[in-house]
Design a protein around this motif. Structure first.
Motif, PDB file in Angstrom:
ATOM      1  N   VAL A  64       0.837  -1.203   0.000  1.00  0.00           N
ATOM      2  CA  VAL A  64       0.000   0.000   0.000  1.00  0.00           C
ATOM      3  C   VAL A  64       0.871   1.251   0.000  1.00  0.00           C
ATOM      4  CG1 VAL A  64      -1.626   1.346   1.389  1.00  0.00           C
ATOM      5  CG2 VAL A  64      -2.019  -1.086   1.024  1.00  0.00           C
ATOM      6  N   VAL A  65       1.914   1.263   0.814  1.00  0.00           N
ATOM      7  CA  VAL A  65       2.799   2.430   0.886  1.00  0.00           C
ATOM      8  C   VAL A  65       3.518   2.642  -0.444  1.00  0.00           C
ATOM      9  CG1 VAL A  65       4.934   3.277   1.945  1.00  0.00           C
ATOM     10  CG2 VAL A  65       3.094   2.417   3.380  1.00  0.00           C
ATOM     11  N   LEU A  66       3.994   1.578  -1.070  1.00  0.00           N
ATOM     12  CA  LEU A  66       4.675   1.713  -2.358  1.00  0.00           C
ATOM     13  C   LEU A  66       3.730   2.248  -3.426  1.00  0.00           C
ATOM     14  CD1 LEU A  66       6.923  -1.472  -2.497  1.00  0.00           C
ATOM     15  CD2 LEU A  66       7.649   0.887  -2.213  1.00  0.00           C
ATOM     16  N   PHE A  67       2.506   1.731  -3.472  1.00  0.00           N
ATOM     17  CA  PHE A  67       1.526   2.214  -4.445  1.00  0.00           C
ATOM     18  C   PHE A  67       1.225   3.692  -4.205  1.00  0.00           C
ATOM     19  CE2 PHE A  67      -2.925   3.057  -5.529  1.00  0.00           C
ATOM     20  CZ  PHE A  67      -2.869   2.836  -6.890  1.00  0.00           C
ATOM     21  N   HIS A  68       1.009   4.064  -2.951  1.00  0.00           N
ATOM     22  CA  HIS A  68       0.703   5.460  -2.618  1.00  0.00           C
ATOM     23  C   HIS A  68       1.885   6.376  -2.950  1.00  0.00           C
ATOM     24  CE1 HIS A  68      -1.063   8.879  -0.611  1.00  0.00           C
ATOM     25  NE2 HIS A  68       0.047   9.017   0.099  1.00  0.00           N
ATOM     26  N   PHE A  69       3.097   5.940  -2.635  1.00  0.00           N
ATOM     27  CA  PHE A  69       4.284   6.741  -2.925  1.00  0.00           C
ATOM     28  C   PHE A  69       4.427   6.965  -4.428  1.00  0.00           C
ATOM     29  CE2 PHE A  69       8.770   6.937  -4.135  1.00  0.00           C
ATOM     30  CZ  PHE A  69       9.123   8.119  -3.497  1.00  0.00           C
ATOM     31  N   GLU A  70       4.231   5.914  -5.215  1.00  0.00           N
ATOM     32  CA  GLU A  70       4.366   6.040  -6.663  1.00  0.00           C
ATOM     33  C   GLU A  70       3.325   7.013  -7.222  1.00  0.00           C
ATOM     34  OE1 GLU A  70       3.920   3.196 -10.558  1.00  0.00           O
ATOM     35  OE2 GLU A  70       4.678   2.311  -8.713  1.00  0.00           O
ATOM     36  N   LYS A  71       2.102   6.913  -6.735  1.00  0.00           N
ATOM     37  CA  LYS A  71       1.039   7.806  -7.198  1.00  0.00           C
ATOM     38  C   LYS A  71       1.338   9.251  -6.805  1.00  0.00           C
ATOM     39  CE  LYS A  71      -3.904   8.611  -6.725  1.00  0.00           C
ATOM     40  NZ  LYS A  71      -5.090   8.274  -5.979  1.00  0.00           N
ATOM     41  N   THR A  72       1.739   9.476  -5.562  1.00  0.00           N
ATOM     42  CA  THR A  72       2.055  10.816  -5.081  1.00  0.00           C
ATOM     43  C   THR A  72       3.254  11.394  -5.829  1.00  0.00           C
ATOM     44  OG1 THR A  72       1.243  10.206  -2.898  1.00  0.00           O
ATOM     45  CG2 THR A  72       2.578  12.180  -3.025  1.00  0.00           C
ATOM     46  N   ASN A  73       4.248  10.573  -6.081  1.00  0.00           N
ATOM     47  CA  ASN A  73       5.436  11.005  -6.806  1.00  0.00           C
ATOM     48  C   ASN A  73       5.079  11.432  -8.230  1.00  0.00           C
ATOM     49  OD1 ASN A  73       8.226  11.442  -7.039  1.00  0.00           O
ATOM     50  ND2 ASN A  73       8.513   9.435  -7.973  1.00  0.00           N
ATOM     51  N   ASP A  74       4.243  10.656  -8.913  1.00  0.00           N
ATOM     52  CA  ASP A  74       3.818  11.014 -10.267  1.00  0.00           C
ATOM     53  C   ASP A  74       3.046  12.333 -10.267  1.00  0.00           C
ATOM     54  OD1 ASP A  74       4.994   8.773 -11.310  1.00  0.00           O
ATOM     55  OD2 ASP A  74       3.133   7.618 -11.442  1.00  0.00           O
ATOM     56  N   GLU A  75       2.140  12.509  -9.309  1.00  0.00           N
ATOM     57  CA  GLU A  75       1.370  13.751  -9.223  1.00  0.00           C
ATOM     58  C   GLU A  75       2.283  14.948  -8.969  1.00  0.00           C
ATOM     59  OE1 GLU A  75      -1.555  13.169  -6.181  1.00  0.00           O
ATOM     60  OE2 GLU A  75      -2.736  11.790  -7.411  1.00  0.00           O
ATOM     61  N   TYR A  76       3.261  14.777  -8.084  1.00  0.00           N
ATOM     62  CA  TYR A  76       4.195  15.849  -7.766  1.00  0.00           C
ATOM     63  C   TYR A  76       4.974  16.267  -9.017  1.00  0.00           C
ATOM     64  CZ  TYR A  76       8.393  18.155  -6.058  1.00  0.00           C
ATOM     65  OH  TYR A  76       9.420  19.034  -5.874  1.00  0.00           O
ATOM     66  N   HIS A  77       5.492  15.282  -9.760  1.00  0.00           N
ATOM     67  CA  HIS A  77       6.290  15.606 -10.940  1.00  0.00           C
ATOM     68  C   HIS A  77       5.440  16.216 -12.052  1.00  0.00           C
ATOM     69  CE1 HIS A  77      10.159  14.323  -9.519  1.00  0.00           C
ATOM     70  NE2 HIS A  77       9.642  13.192  -9.087  1.00  0.00           N
ATOM     71  N   GLN A  78       4.189  15.785 -12.177  1.00  0.00           N
ATOM     72  CA  GLN A  78       3.298  16.406 -13.159  1.00  0.00           C
ATOM     73  C   GLN A  78       3.037  17.864 -12.791  1.00  0.00           C
ATOM     74  OE1 GLN A  78       2.055  15.464 -16.095  1.00  0.00           O
ATOM     75  NE2 GLN A  78       3.229  13.584 -15.956  1.00  0.00           N
ATOM     76  N   THR A  79       2.844  18.126 -11.502  1.00  0.00           N
ATOM     77  CA  THR A  79       2.621  19.499 -11.038  1.00  0.00           C
ATOM     78  C   THR A  79       3.852  20.360 -11.295  1.00  0.00           C
ATOM     79  OG1 THR A  79       1.136  18.690  -9.323  1.00  0.00           O
ATOM     80  CG2 THR A  79       1.988  20.915  -9.052  1.00  0.00           C
ATOM     81  N   ARG A  80       5.037  19.836 -11.000  1.00  0.00           N
ATOM     82  CA  ARG A  80       6.269  20.584 -11.239  1.00  0.00           C
ATOM     83  C   ARG A  80       6.461  20.875 -12.733  1.00  0.00           C
ATOM     84  NH1 ARG A  80       9.242  23.462  -8.792  1.00  0.00           N
ATOM     85  NH2 ARG A  80      11.184  22.572  -9.505  1.00  0.00           N
ATOM     86  N   LEU A  81       6.141  19.895 -13.579  1.00  0.00           N
ATOM     87  CA  LEU A  81       6.274  20.092 -15.011  1.00  0.00           C
ATOM     88  C   LEU A  81       5.297  21.162 -15.504  1.00  0.00           C
ATOM     89  CD1 LEU A  81       7.866  19.064 -17.426  1.00  0.00           C
ATOM     90  CD2 LEU A  81       6.081  17.371 -17.789  1.00  0.00           C
ATOM     91  N   LYS A  82       4.084  21.165 -14.985  1.00  0.00           N
ATOM     92  CA  LYS A  82       3.115  22.199 -15.352  1.00  0.00           C
ATOM     93  C   LYS A  82       3.582  23.574 -14.885  1.00  0.00           C
ATOM     94  CE  LYS A  82      -0.966  19.301 -15.589  1.00  0.00           C
ATOM     95  NZ  LYS A  82      -2.246  18.953 -14.999  1.00  0.00           N
ATOM     96  N   GLN A  83       4.193  23.650 -13.699  1.00  0.00           N
ATOM     97  CA  GLN A  83       4.719  24.919 -13.207  1.00  0.00           C
ATOM     98  C   GLN A  83       5.843  25.424 -14.106  1.00  0.00           C
ATOM     99  OE1 GLN A  83       5.853  23.992  -9.188  1.00  0.00           O
ATOM    100  NE2 GLN A  83       3.790  24.336  -8.381  1.00  0.00           N
ATOM    101  N   LYS A  84       6.743  24.521 -14.514  1.00  0.00           N
ATOM    102  CA  LYS A  84       7.835  24.920 -15.408  1.00  0.00           C
ATOM    103  C   LYS A  84       7.285  25.353 -16.758  1.00  0.00           C
ATOM    104  CE  LYS A  84      11.798  22.548 -13.531  1.00  0.00           C
ATOM    105  NZ  LYS A  84      13.013  21.817 -13.866  1.00  0.00           N
ATOM    106  N   GLU A  85       6.286  24.645 -17.267  1.00  0.00           N
ATOM    107  CA  GLU A  85       5.676  25.021 -18.533  1.00  0.00           C
ATOM    108  C   GLU A  85       5.051  26.405 -18.437  1.00  0.00           C
ATOM    109  OE1 GLU A  85       2.159  23.484 -21.567  1.00  0.00           O
ATOM    110  OE2 GLU A  85       2.615  22.341 -19.773  1.00  0.00           O
ATOM    111  N   SER A  86       4.355  26.669 -17.334  1.00  0.00           N
ATOM    112  CA  SER A  86       3.746  27.981 -17.126  1.00  0.00           C
ATOM    113  C   SER A  86       4.817  29.068 -17.038  1.00  0.00           C
ATOM    114  CB  SER A  86       2.899  27.962 -15.861  1.00  0.00           C
ATOM    115  OG  SER A  86       2.394  29.221 -15.577  1.00  0.00           O
ATOM    116  N   SER A  87       5.903  28.771 -16.347  1.00  0.00           N
ATOM    117  CA  SER A  87       7.004  29.725 -16.215  1.00  0.00           C
ATOM    118  C   SER A  87       7.623  30.041 -17.574  1.00  0.00           C
ATOM    119  CB  SER A  87       8.067  29.154 -15.271  1.00  0.00           C
ATOM    120  OG  SER A  87       9.214  29.939 -15.276  1.00  0.00           O
TER     121      SER A  87
END
Length: 146
Positions: free
Chosen positions: A31-54
């Protein structure tokens, strides 16, 4: 195989509890590995969107502050030197394509030579036009989904 009847009640309870603890620990790890992977993907997508906006706002600023009028013919000269700065600041390769899918300007000079990476595939261009991110000549250009 261990004979379960051989142990007294205390030993059987101990082995059963150890089994329950091992099974529970294994499930928790999954459960922790699945949650970490999902959270990590969401974080990197958010960072990529922020860089794109910048990058988008930086390009808009460069074009707005340029003494030339922003036309397709001179946008390349406006961004020619600044695209490398933006690329280094954001740590990304930046490629700008025209509305027909051809590479207009890139921060990586080898990309400017003729090759497969300097053209947007036809199916992706169709999807971009369908979602309203780009238009054909004579149509109004929209900046987002309809």
């Amino acid at each position: 195989m261990i004979r379960f009847k051989r142990f007294n009640l205390r030993g059987r309870i101990f082995l059963a509890m150890m089994g329950v603890v091992l099974i529970t620990s294994s499930l928790m790890i999954l459960v922790v590995l699945f949650h970490f992977e999902k959270t990590n993907d969401e974080y990197h997508q958010t960072r990529l969107k922020q860089k794109e906006s910048s990058i988008h706002s930086s390009i808009g600023y460069i074009i707005a502050k340029s003494p030339q009028n922003a036309t397709p013919a001179n946008i390349q000269s406006m961004l020619e030197t600044r695209i490398y700065e933006l690329s280094q600041i954001n740590g990304l390769e930046i490629s700008i394509f025209n509305l027909s899918g051809g590479l207009y300007i890139a921060s990586n000079p080898p990309l400017l030579t003729d090759g497969p990476r300097n053209r947007i595939p036809a199916d992706l261009m169709r999807e971009i036009h369908e979602k309203g991110y780009a238009s054909t000549e004579g149509e109004k250009l929209e900046t987002g989904p309809k």
